[in-house]
Design an enzyme around this catalytic site. Sequence first.
Site, PDB file in Angstrom:
ATOM      1  N   CYS A 105      -3.135  -2.228  10.222  1.00 43.48           N
ATOM      2  CA  CYS A 105      -2.245  -1.550  11.184  1.00 43.48           C
ATOM      3  C   CYS A 105      -2.915  -1.420  12.545  1.00 43.48           C
ATOM      4  O   CYS A 105      -2.259  -1.554  13.591  1.00 43.48           O
ATOM      5  CB  CYS A 105      -1.846  -0.168  10.668  1.00 43.48           C
ATOM      6  SG  CYS A 105      -0.988  -0.198   9.087  1.00 43.48           S
TER       7      CYS A 105
HETATM    8  C1  BEZ Z   1      -3.882  -1.666   6.527  1.00 41.45           C
HETATM    9  O1  BEZ Z   1      -3.135  -1.423   7.441  1.00 41.45           O
HETATM   10  O2  BEZ Z   1      -4.997  -2.099   6.722  1.00 41.45           O
HETATM   11  C2  BEZ Z   1      -3.439  -1.480   5.099  1.00 41.45           C
HETATM   12  C3  BEZ Z   1      -2.498  -0.511   4.804  1.00 41.45           C
HETATM   13  C4  BEZ Z   1      -2.123  -0.324   3.486  1.00 41.45           C
HETATM   14  C5  BEZ Z   1      -2.683  -1.134   2.495  1.00 41.45           C
HETATM   15  C6  BEZ Z   1      -3.599  -2.120   2.824  1.00 41.45           C
HETATM   16  C7  BEZ Z   1      -3.986  -2.296   4.137  1.00 41.45           C
END
Ligand code: BEZ
Length: 210
Positions: free
Chosen positions: A45
């Site tokens: 994200c």
């Molecule tokens: C991320 O944004 O890195 C992420 C969010 C939820 C699960 C796996 C990765």
Amino acid sequence: MSLKLGDVVPDFTQDSTIGPFRFHEWAGASWVVLFSHPRDFTPVCTTELGTVAALKPEFDRRGVKVVGLSVDPLDSHARWADDIATSQGHALNFPLIADGDRSVSLALDLIHPGASDTTTVRTVLVIDPAKKLRLTLTYPASTGRNFAEILRVIDSLQLTDRHKVATPADWQQGDDVIIVPSVDDDAARALFPDGWAAPLPYLRTVRQPA
Ligand code: BEZ
């Protein structure tokens, strides 16, 4: 009830990093990309929000407003914004909705209990100036989105709203386009006086109109 393409995206009011966020008022007559992310302070994200901040001029050029959303609270968004700016080289330049009570996420079908009961899925909604839903894409949490593809679809939507054409697989700005099947050859001659190529009677291609 899930939102379907062509539905009017309902209005809502929620907290955001720019203060109370009234969706329809904020959108005005613009196109909108609303994208949800699972959680703040997660690596994928973080890269996505930095990428969208870097692409803001591209969204602006197309008359598109961008807004992010997760169920994390406002103070979390504010602290995470610092990490995004320092690690991605681009500070947030669009609002982030803090959907703590999940009211927006539930209304827009952004919580998929089979994936997670508590976090929002990684979804993109493209909404047109009439507030109609024109695209939905939902990615796995572990896969960051390709925002160049979102811009490509917006280019296609804006072009095909203006002209009686559709865009073929992997189309990019400037490539040939397809005359829509609802336009018969007589009507097509008036619209495209320079003619077209027709490898099949129902596959007629022309240069991209301006
Ligand atoms: C991320 O944004 O890195 C992420 C969010 C939820 C699960 C796996 C990765």
